[in-house]
Design a protein around this motif. Sequence first.
Motif, PDB file in Angstrom:
ATOM      1  N   LEU A  71      57.640  65.756  52.601  1.00  0.00           N
ATOM      2  CA  LEU A  71      56.680  64.682  52.921  1.00  0.00           C
ATOM      3  C   LEU A  71      56.516  63.702  51.764  1.00  0.00           C
ATOM      4  O   LEU A  71      56.689  62.485  51.922  1.00  0.00           O
ATOM      5  CB  LEU A  71      55.324  65.299  53.291  1.00  0.00           C
ATOM      6  CG  LEU A  71      54.329  64.342  53.938  1.00  0.00           C
ATOM      7  CD1 LEU A  71      54.788  63.972  55.336  1.00  0.00           C
ATOM      8  CD2 LEU A  71      52.946  64.956  54.000  1.00  0.00           C
ATOM      9  N   ALA A  72      56.184  64.226  50.584  1.00  0.00           N
ATOM     10  CA  ALA A  72      55.946  63.332  49.446  1.00  0.00           C
ATOM     11  C   ALA A  72      57.223  62.647  48.969  1.00  0.00           C
ATOM     12  O   ALA A  72      57.219  61.439  48.725  1.00  0.00           O
ATOM     13  CB  ALA A  72      55.266  64.089  48.314  1.00  0.00           C
TER      14      ALA A  72
ATOM     15  N   SER B 129      52.845  61.457  39.742  1.00  0.00           N
ATOM     16  CA  SER B 129      54.234  61.644  40.172  1.00  0.00           C
ATOM     17  C   SER B 129      55.018  62.454  39.136  1.00  0.00           C
ATOM     18  O   SER B 129      56.111  62.921  39.423  1.00  0.00           O
ATOM     19  CB  SER B 129      54.894  60.291  40.420  1.00  0.00           C
ATOM     20  OG  SER B 129      55.127  59.658  39.186  1.00  0.00           O
TER      21      SER B 129
ATOM     22  N   ALA C  41      47.832  65.551  44.573  1.00  0.00           N
ATOM     23  CA  ALA C  41      48.641  66.124  43.494  1.00  0.00           C
ATOM     24  C   ALA C  41      50.122  65.805  43.647  1.00  0.00           C
ATOM     25  O   ALA C  41      50.838  65.772  42.661  1.00  0.00           O
ATOM     26  CB  ALA C  41      48.432  67.633  43.417  1.00  0.00           C
ATOM     27  N   VAL C  42      50.593  65.582  44.889  1.00  0.00           N
ATOM     28  CA  VAL C  42      51.994  65.185  45.037  1.00  0.00           C
ATOM     29  C   VAL C  42      52.140  63.668  45.023  1.00  0.00           C
ATOM     30  O   VAL C  42      53.201  63.144  45.351  1.00  0.00           O
ATOM     31  CB  VAL C  42      52.666  65.766  46.310  1.00  0.00           C
ATOM     32  CG1 VAL C  42      52.947  67.238  46.138  1.00  0.00           C
ATOM     33  CG2 VAL C  42      51.849  65.493  47.546  1.00  0.00           C
ATOM     34  N   GLY C  43      51.085  62.963  44.658  1.00  0.00           N
ATOM     35  CA  GLY C  43      51.190  61.528  44.409  1.00  0.00           C
ATOM     36  C   GLY C  43      50.923  60.630  45.596  1.00  0.00           C
ATOM     37  O   GLY C  43      51.234  59.453  45.565  1.00  0.00           O
ATOM     38  N   MET C  44      50.339  61.184  46.679  1.00  0.00           N
ATOM     39  CA  MET C  44      50.088  60.340  47.839  1.00  0.00           C
ATOM     40  C   MET C  44      48.840  59.489  47.618  1.00  0.00           C
ATOM     41  O   MET C  44      47.876  59.934  47.009  1.00  0.00           O
ATOM     42  CB  MET C  44      49.917  61.218  49.096  1.00  0.00           C
ATOM     43  CG  MET C  44      51.190  61.964  49.454  1.00  0.00           C
ATOM     44  SD  MET C  44      50.948  63.215  50.709  1.00  0.00           S
ATOM     45  CE  MET C  44      50.941  62.208  52.153  1.00  0.00           C
TER      46      MET C  44
ATOM     47  N   TRP D 188      57.723  59.801  51.556  1.00  0.00           N
ATOM     48  CA  TRP D 188      56.717  58.733  51.662  1.00  0.00           C
ATOM     49  C   TRP D 188      56.326  58.143  50.316  1.00  0.00           C
ATOM     50  O   TRP D 188      55.962  56.976  50.239  1.00  0.00           O
ATOM     51  CB  TRP D 188      55.477  59.244  52.386  1.00  0.00           C
ATOM     52  CG  TRP D 188      55.717  59.448  53.836  1.00  0.00           C
ATOM     53  CD1 TRP D 188      56.168  60.586  54.437  1.00  0.00           C
ATOM     54  CD2 TRP D 188      55.547  58.494  54.892  1.00  0.00           C
ATOM     55  NE1 TRP D 188      56.291  60.391  55.781  1.00  0.00           N
ATOM     56  CE2 TRP D 188      55.914  59.135  56.096  1.00  0.00           C
ATOM     57  CE3 TRP D 188      55.126  57.164  54.926  1.00  0.00           C
ATOM     58  CZ2 TRP D 188      55.870  58.478  57.319  1.00  0.00           C
ATOM     59  CZ3 TRP D 188      55.071  56.515  56.157  1.00  0.00           C
ATOM     60  CH2 TRP D 188      55.446  57.172  57.328  1.00  0.00           C
ATOM     61  N   VAL D 189      56.362  58.961  49.254  1.00  0.00           N
ATOM     62  CA  VAL D 189      55.943  58.443  47.951  1.00  0.00           C
ATOM     63  C   VAL D 189      57.143  57.929  47.165  1.00  0.00           C
ATOM     64  O   VAL D 189      57.118  56.836  46.614  1.00  0.00           O
ATOM     65  CB  VAL D 189      55.195  59.532  47.150  1.00  0.00           C
ATOM     66  CG1 VAL D 189      54.788  59.005  45.795  1.00  0.00           C
ATOM     67  CG2 VAL D 189      53.980  60.014  47.931  1.00  0.00           C
TER      68      VAL D 189
ATOM     69  N   LEU E 250      48.726  60.900  57.154  1.00  0.00           N
ATOM     70  CA  LEU E 250      49.678  62.002  57.309  1.00  0.00           C
ATOM     71  C   LEU E 250      49.023  63.375  57.197  1.00  0.00           C
ATOM     72  O   LEU E 250      49.555  64.349  57.715  1.00  0.00           O
ATOM     73  CB  LEU E 250      50.776  61.900  56.244  1.00  0.00           C
ATOM     74  CG  LEU E 250      51.658  60.649  56.291  1.00  0.00           C
ATOM     75  CD1 LEU E 250      52.592  60.615  55.100  1.00  0.00           C
ATOM     76  CD2 LEU E 250      52.449  60.608  57.589  1.00  0.00           C
TER      77      LEU E 250
ATOM     78  N   LEU F 120      48.230  57.124  52.814  1.00  0.00           N
ATOM     79  CA  LEU F 120      49.126  58.200  53.235  1.00  0.00           C
ATOM     80  C   LEU F 120      48.345  59.476  53.508  1.00  0.00           C
ATOM     81  O   LEU F 120      48.612  60.189  54.470  1.00  0.00           O
ATOM     82  CB  LEU F 120      50.178  58.462  52.153  1.00  0.00           C
ATOM     83  CG  LEU F 120      51.258  57.400  51.953  1.00  0.00           C
ATOM     84  CD1 LEU F 120      52.204  57.809  50.828  1.00  0.00           C
ATOM     85  CD2 LEU F 120      52.045  57.181  53.227  1.00  0.00           C
TER      86      LEU F 120
END
Lengths: 402, 246
Positions: free
Chosen positions: B104-105, B81, A303-306, B108-109, A314, A310
């Motif tokens: 984190l996001a 996103s 949901a946070v786009g990883m 990394w994103v 992570l 990742l």
Amino acid sequence: MTAPVENLTAPTSPGPIVWIRRNLFNNWYNSILSLLTLFIGYFVVTAIFNWVFNIADWRPVVNFPILYLVGQFPRDQLWRVFLSTAMVSLLMGMSWGIWGKLVRPFALSVGAFFGILALLPVQSEILSPANRALLFLNLFLVLGGFALRRFEVLRGRYIAIGWIVAGLLIVLVILPGFRGSAFLPEISTTLWGGLLVTLLLAGGGITLSIPIAIFLALGRRSSLPVVKGFCVVFIETVRGVPLITILFMFSVIIQLFLPVESRLDRLFRALIGMTLFSAAYTAENLRGGLQAVALGQIEAAKAVGMNNVLITGLIVMPQAIRAVIPALVGQFISLFKDTTLVLILGINELLGIGKAIINSDPEFIRLQAEVYIFMAGVYWILSSIMSYSSRQLEAALGVGER
Amino acid sequence: MSDPIIICRDVHKWFDDFHALRGINMEIDRGEVIVIFGPSGSGKSTFIRTINRLEEHQRGQIIVDNIELTHDVRNIAAIRSEIGMVFQSFNLFPHLTVRQNITLAPIWVKKIPKEEADEIAMKLLIRVGCPEQADKFPAQLSGGQQQRVAITRALAMEPKIMLFDEPTSALDPEMIKEVLDVMISLANSGMTMLVITHEMGFARAVADRMFFFDEGLVVESGTPDEIFEHPKEDRTKLFLSQILTH
């Protein structure tokens, strides 16, 4: 109307004498059993003390400290071992400074080991005052490395690179050397032995098996049938075969398929065998950890786009590894003890040295008990350090657990 | 002139033979606050999860900010996103501190430098009222604090839309308010929000429209006033009477 509440204090625990009377001598048959146990215990303990200090002859143990430590490693080249341990000690200290509690038990064990070694009350030409000072230096390197944490430039990633570089340097350059080199003459691995080989095999096997195990564990859950199939077949085959068979296989059969000039070093073959064996078991442990990671974690990461890489690196893997630390350490301790099996390949690790010493002198044949008890003690102490460290590790990592 | 940010046309979803979504149509404008309610198993959770592709719809069309959701991985990444999501069970990463959870996001994103991400995290934590928790682990926080951190984690990606899947259902009563307060201020700041909740006080206060889900369909929709004062469908009346009377 309610009664007024008194200021109650927690009941105090009774003193030791009261405790003994209540628990060990509370009636006549418990009293008899307690006395009997005390009696037997007394005889066993005195008998053991008597054997250790009066009857046992520890010559085959105390007369050969260097043999136990490094085997037949050329004595004039011992500085290479000292250099290697110095690098390890310094890195241990620096890792302790950066990662704190996670590394502390390992670092302190290393420091204590060299400290004790330096002060060992045995006579030996090699344990000269100068060499004892060198051994003691390791203790200072551990503490000095720890003190370096005051400098901001030290970062976890540099130390990780340092470990990899130092490991490769030690195993590929410093210890084996080069043919024809005057400064670093080649030392055949057949001369390596003792605790050095035990630790190289165990340490090498553990560190090399972790990345392989991660790929195997992930591969086993892969949606690609070929990858999944390969991982399943590999893991199940290795787990279905005794370690001793794998060692023989790598020792004998692999050589038959390789051209003479590219044959692998015997110690290296043993290391590959141990690594692959350990990787298969570690992969299965990790798979258990992977399954324990909640689905909600993966959804939150998506949901946070990883992306999948990742998420695995992570979110999932760190939690999976954490969940299976006790099982992994158990696996590594048994790998450490299984290094004794390379004896059958003619590699003189610690136990092999013990046997060689027994066979070296007809007088020592009757002193086998002393040697094997000493061996058991060494393995027990080293395993205990590992399991103690793992408990510290769990406690340190437990902060983030639910 | 409406400017819909989310368009759903005839969205269907099956779980094996179970027809979970049976043709959902919805258009949501920028800045709208939508409350979705209905009995459990009505498909409301499945529906909002199709919007950021945690569930895949099998028929129909979902268009988010002019990007259609297809199998194309780039589209999914682009849409995720832009959408933040808050879960009933928080789903914070237990092995990371609050600060690391939030940054984190972005790091990394979005490839934002760590220092900048830390700054954003602290600003947001101050906004949701728990900056002093930054270096704690999720397990050391109360449920209400965890959920506020989860909202912060979603906000740190600077989303255009926020999805809330029963954000207060797992909380003790005294913690519900602190989370709702954060959501209300977020709604007042103009964020587009889809909220599954049975907190009808929240719905009355900030919802622009409400959708009542039952058996995979939108049974009734309208402004809070229409839904609470003049519900048309018997099913809606019955459900409201059940959740409002006790």
